[in-house]
Design a protein around this motif. Sequence first.
Motif, PDB file in Angstrom:
ATOM      1  N   ALA A 129       0.833  -1.205   0.000  1.00  0.00           N
ATOM      2  CA  ALA A 129       0.000   0.000   0.000  1.00  0.00           C
ATOM      3  C   ALA A 129       0.869   1.257   0.000  1.00  0.00           C
ATOM      4  CB  ALA A 129      -0.921  -0.008   1.218  1.00  0.00           C
ATOM      5  N   GLY A 130       1.928   1.236   0.805  1.00  0.00           N
ATOM      6  CA  GLY A 130       2.847   2.370   0.816  1.00  0.00           C
ATOM      7  C   GLY A 130       3.498   2.584  -0.536  1.00  0.00           C
ATOM      8  N   LEU A 131       3.890   1.501  -1.197  1.00  0.00           N
ATOM      9  CA  LEU A 131       4.494   1.613  -2.525  1.00  0.00           C
ATOM     10  C   LEU A 131       3.497   2.163  -3.544  1.00  0.00           C
ATOM     11  CD1 LEU A 131       6.519  -1.739  -2.662  1.00  0.00           C
ATOM     12  CD2 LEU A 131       7.456   0.574  -2.491  1.00  0.00           C
ATOM     13  N   VAL A 132       2.232   1.726  -3.445  1.00  0.00           N
ATOM     14  CA  VAL A 132       1.205   2.233  -4.357  1.00  0.00           C
ATOM     15  C   VAL A 132       1.014   3.732  -4.164  1.00  0.00           C
ATOM     16  CG1 VAL A 132      -1.270   2.188  -4.863  1.00  0.00           C
ATOM     17  CG2 VAL A 132      -0.013   0.047  -4.614  1.00  0.00           C
ATOM     18  N   SER A 143       5.560   1.373 -12.983  1.00  0.00           N
ATOM     19  CA  SER A 143       6.908   0.800 -12.871  1.00  0.00           C
ATOM     20  C   SER A 143       7.140   0.204 -11.483  1.00  0.00           C
ATOM     21  CB  SER A 143       7.956   1.868 -13.164  1.00  0.00           C
ATOM     22  OG  SER A 143       7.855   2.945 -12.249  1.00  0.00           O
ATOM     23  N   ILE A 144       6.570   0.812 -10.436  1.00  0.00           N
ATOM     24  CA  ILE A 144       6.726   0.283  -9.082  1.00  0.00           C
ATOM     25  C   ILE A 144       6.001  -1.051  -8.943  1.00  0.00           C
ATOM     26  CG2 ILE A 144       6.003   0.638  -6.687  1.00  0.00           C
ATOM     27  CD1 ILE A 144       6.842   3.512  -6.929  1.00  0.00           C
ATOM     28  N   LEU A 145       4.788  -1.142  -9.496  1.00  0.00           N
ATOM     29  CA  LEU A 145       4.056  -2.404  -9.435  1.00  0.00           C
ATOM     30  C   LEU A 145       4.777  -3.493 -10.223  1.00  0.00           C
ATOM     31  CD1 LEU A 145       0.284  -1.395  -9.765  1.00  0.00           C
ATOM     32  CD2 LEU A 145       1.582  -1.971  -7.718  1.00  0.00           C
ATOM     33  N   LYS A 146       5.420  -3.130 -11.307  1.00  0.00           N
ATOM     34  CA  LYS A 146       6.145  -4.122 -12.098  1.00  0.00           C
ATOM     35  C   LYS A 146       7.393  -4.606 -11.367  1.00  0.00           C
ATOM     36  CE  LYS A 146       8.310  -4.931 -16.595  1.00  0.00           C
ATOM     37  NZ  LYS A 146       8.634  -4.363 -17.924  1.00  0.00           N
ATOM     38  N   GLY A 147       8.078  -3.703 -10.711  1.00  0.00           N
ATOM     39  CA  GLY A 147       9.329  -4.076 -10.064  1.00  0.00           C
ATOM     40  C   GLY A 147       9.161  -4.648  -8.671  1.00  0.00           C
ATOM     41  N   PHE A 148       8.168  -4.138  -7.911  1.00  0.00           N
ATOM     42  CA  PHE A 148       8.068  -4.515  -6.507  1.00  0.00           C
ATOM     43  C   PHE A 148       6.682  -5.014  -6.094  1.00  0.00           C
ATOM     44  CE2 PHE A 148      11.196  -1.086  -6.925  1.00  0.00           C
ATOM     45  CZ  PHE A 148      12.324  -1.721  -6.430  1.00  0.00           C
ATOM     46  N   GLY A 149       5.717  -4.990  -6.997  1.00  0.00           N
ATOM     47  CA  GLY A 149       4.363  -5.374  -6.638  1.00  0.00           C
ATOM     48  C   GLY A 149       3.839  -6.536  -7.447  1.00  0.00           C
ATOM     49  N   LEU A 187      -4.634  -1.484   8.134  1.00  0.00           N
ATOM     50  CA  LEU A 187      -5.845  -1.784   7.367  1.00  0.00           C
ATOM     51  C   LEU A 187      -6.338  -0.551   6.611  1.00  0.00           C
ATOM     52  CD1 LEU A 187      -8.833  -3.923   8.517  1.00  0.00           C
ATOM     53  CD2 LEU A 187      -9.260  -1.671   7.573  1.00  0.00           C
ATOM     54  N   LEU A 188      -6.357   0.593   7.277  1.00  0.00           N
ATOM     55  CA  LEU A 188      -6.789   1.825   6.613  1.00  0.00           C
ATOM     56  C   LEU A 188      -5.849   2.191   5.466  1.00  0.00           C
ATOM     57  CD1 LEU A 188      -7.841   3.980   9.702  1.00  0.00           C
ATOM     58  CD2 LEU A 188      -9.334   2.909   8.006  1.00  0.00           C
ATOM     59  N   LEU A 189      -4.561   1.951   5.645  1.00  0.00           N
ATOM     60  CA  LEU A 189      -3.595   2.213   4.585  1.00  0.00           C
ATOM     61  C   LEU A 189      -3.880   1.324   3.372  1.00  0.00           C
ATOM     62  CD1 LEU A 189      -0.978   3.840   3.979  1.00  0.00           C
ATOM     63  CD2 LEU A 189       0.302   1.879   4.816  1.00  0.00           C
ATOM     64  N   CYS A 190      -4.180   0.051   3.633  1.00  0.00           N
ATOM     65  CA  CYS A 190      -4.502  -0.883   2.543  1.00  0.00           C
ATOM     66  C   CYS A 190      -5.770  -0.458   1.811  1.00  0.00           C
ATOM     67  CB  CYS A 190      -4.662  -2.300   3.091  1.00  0.00           C
ATOM     68  SG  CYS A 190      -3.136  -3.067   3.665  1.00  0.00           S
ATOM     69  N   LEU A 191      -6.788  -0.042   2.576  1.00  0.00           N
ATOM     70  CA  LEU A 191      -8.046   0.364   1.956  1.00  0.00           C
ATOM     71  C   LEU A 191      -7.883   1.639   1.137  1.00  0.00           C
ATOM     72  CD1 LEU A 191     -10.667  -0.400   4.755  1.00  0.00           C
ATOM     73  CD2 LEU A 191     -10.227  -1.685   2.649  1.00  0.00           C
ATOM     74  N   LEU A 192      -7.040   2.564   1.596  1.00  0.00           N
ATOM     75  CA  LEU A 192      -6.801   3.793   0.843  1.00  0.00           C
ATOM     76  C   LEU A 192      -6.144   3.476  -0.499  1.00  0.00           C
ATOM     77  CD1 LEU A 192      -6.719   6.849   0.552  1.00  0.00           C
ATOM     78  CD2 LEU A 192      -4.570   6.859   1.853  1.00  0.00           C
ATOM     79  N   ALA A 193      -5.098   2.655  -0.466  1.00  0.00           N
ATOM     80  CA  ALA A 193      -4.437   2.268  -1.710  1.00  0.00           C
ATOM     81  C   ALA A 193      -5.374   1.460  -2.599  1.00  0.00           C
ATOM     82  CB  ALA A 193      -3.175   1.455  -1.400  1.00  0.00           C
ATOM     83  N   PHE A 194      -6.171   0.590  -1.987  1.00  0.00           N
ATOM     84  CA  PHE A 194      -7.148  -0.203  -2.739  1.00  0.00           C
ATOM     85  C   PHE A 194      -8.107   0.711  -3.505  1.00  0.00           C
ATOM     86  CE2 PHE A 194     -11.540  -1.726  -2.693  1.00  0.00           C
ATOM     87  CZ  PHE A 194     -11.434  -2.914  -3.399  1.00  0.00           C
ATOM     88  N   THR A 195      -8.582   1.744  -2.847  1.00  0.00           N
ATOM     89  CA  THR A 195      -9.523   2.667  -3.490  1.00  0.00           C
ATOM     90  C   THR A 195      -8.885   3.387  -4.671  1.00  0.00           C
ATOM     91  OG1 THR A 195     -10.640   2.994  -1.362  1.00  0.00           O
ATOM     92  CG2 THR A 195     -11.027   4.637  -3.076  1.00  0.00           C
ATOM     93  N   LEU A 196      -7.650   3.821  -4.510  1.00  0.00           N
ATOM     94  CA  LEU A 196      -6.978   4.586  -5.564  1.00  0.00           C
ATOM     95  C   LEU A 196      -6.623   3.725  -6.774  1.00  0.00           C
ATOM     96  CD1 LEU A 196      -4.615   6.819  -3.394  1.00  0.00           C
ATOM     97  CD2 LEU A 196      -6.788   7.452  -4.460  1.00  0.00           C
ATOM     98  N   LEU A 197      -6.568   2.403  -6.605  1.00  0.00           N
ATOM     99  CA  LEU A 197      -6.238   1.530  -7.738  1.00  0.00           C
ATOM    100  C   LEU A 197      -7.402   1.387  -8.720  1.00  0.00           C
ATOM    101  CD1 LEU A 197      -4.202  -1.254  -5.916  1.00  0.00           C
ATOM    102  CD2 LEU A 197      -3.337   0.375  -7.602  1.00  0.00           C
ATOM    103  N   MET A 198      -8.611   1.696  -8.296  1.00  0.00           N
ATOM    104  CA  MET A 198      -9.785   1.792  -9.185  1.00  0.00           C
ATOM    105  C   MET A 198     -10.012   0.516  -9.995  1.00  0.00           C
ATOM    106  SD  MET A 198      -9.185   5.709 -10.578  1.00  0.00           S
ATOM    107  CE  MET A 198      -7.532   5.338 -11.190  1.00  0.00           C
TER     108      MET A 198
END
Length: 461
Positions: A129-132, A143-149, A187-198
């Motif tokens: 989530a932090g990386l996202v 590029s971050i998702l490709k290299g580290f996600g 958990l809130l950090l995960c949900l925030l990143a989850f929302t932004l991934l659309m």
Amino acid sequence: MGVEGNRLLFIILACLVFLAQFGEGGAAPLAQFTLQLLVLSGTAVALLLPSSGVPWKGATRGVLTAAVGFMAVAFLSCLHSPYPYASFLRILDWLLPLGVLTIALRRRWEEGEKSLLADVVLAAAALQAGLVLFGMSRGTSASILKGFGLLNTNHEAAYLLAAALLTFPRLDFRNFRWASSARAVALLLCLLAFTLLMSRGALLGLLAGAMVLLAFRWKSFSARERLVTAVSVGLVVAAGAVALVSRFGAVEDPYRYQRLGIWGADLRCFAGHPLLGVGAGVFRHAADRFNFPLEGPVRFGRSFETPHSDYLGLLAEMGLLGLTAGLVLLIRSLRFLAGLRRQQDRIAEGLLAVGAALAVQGLVEDLSTRPALLVTMASLLGACLAGAGLGKPTSARQGPHFFQTRALGILGLALFGWIALRNPYLAFVKDQAMRRSNTYHDMEKNFRAAIRLNPYQASTY
């Protein structure tokens, strides 16, 4: 070896769960090879542990039988495969979570250990989530998702959602101690990143997972807990919907609705081989045969390699038998977790919600191509099965040939690892070195090394 072996198996499982997030969710060659070596090492340690002397029974045996049956159908689908090496690689993909499940079943689990393993999952997801969030702030999320996600935003969203659903039942709204507070922040950090991934598919998964959790817990909630839960779920769903609308309004995607055409191609592939499919792992190599024209000057500009649905993928590659075996495994696993949840097992409750979410999202996504999701589910499911399937541990006596048979087993594992895991990976490394060679001599040298290590790697030729 008992206590030390149990501790070592836990460390191996924790490493598997944490490291699976990297390298395209464990799908990149180096990441996959690392996970395979860890599973092989864990299996070797598990062989050295003494047997408990208690047979598997009940729901535990049912889930294990379903898993073995699924692998049997996968092997059967490979017998007529037009590309045996591709089928072999797909079989390795399926063997990875089965190996993780087996390792988890070979040790005794206390509630604190299961909770700690779930916290490892949450820590890995919080890092993702932090990386996202960092990638989106810098405009480099791809590029971050490709290299580290997990490479794909839909798969990344599924991973974050899985960690959030797994964590929610373990939150204590009445007494926020430091551990529960840390889980809530992650958990809130995960949900925030989850929302932004659309992700459309992940939003469907969220609805399914939330419905499962609320169905079990709503009546037992206090007024405050109901308010917090309703507001939280409502905000996440609303934010996800707004993000999706803004995504489709701001970004012009010419292939926005072509998934229906891909599903039609999956069914055409299945129609030619209805019983056992075209062969495990073969769809990506046969997909061009089922491509479909688009409107516009470039009629076949949209290509695809995956079925964009786990269920249709099983149907195309392993036929009706494969889909049936997969559904039996899924249903038995969910039924087992539902039964364990009635015993107030919070890990089982969260895992049940995760299973429901991934099952729904799997209707429209290829989630099974990401080892990170399969390894996470298999490790925690194995921990739950081990606790439910084994009785009180006994001091089972070791037979006179215990170490001889275990030594032969470990020797077999080493031979398998050398031939089936090490050689293909080194062949891939030599293939990449061949493509980067600056001289013809180096290119020829790397080419010869690659085909010597793995003569079945078609891309090398």
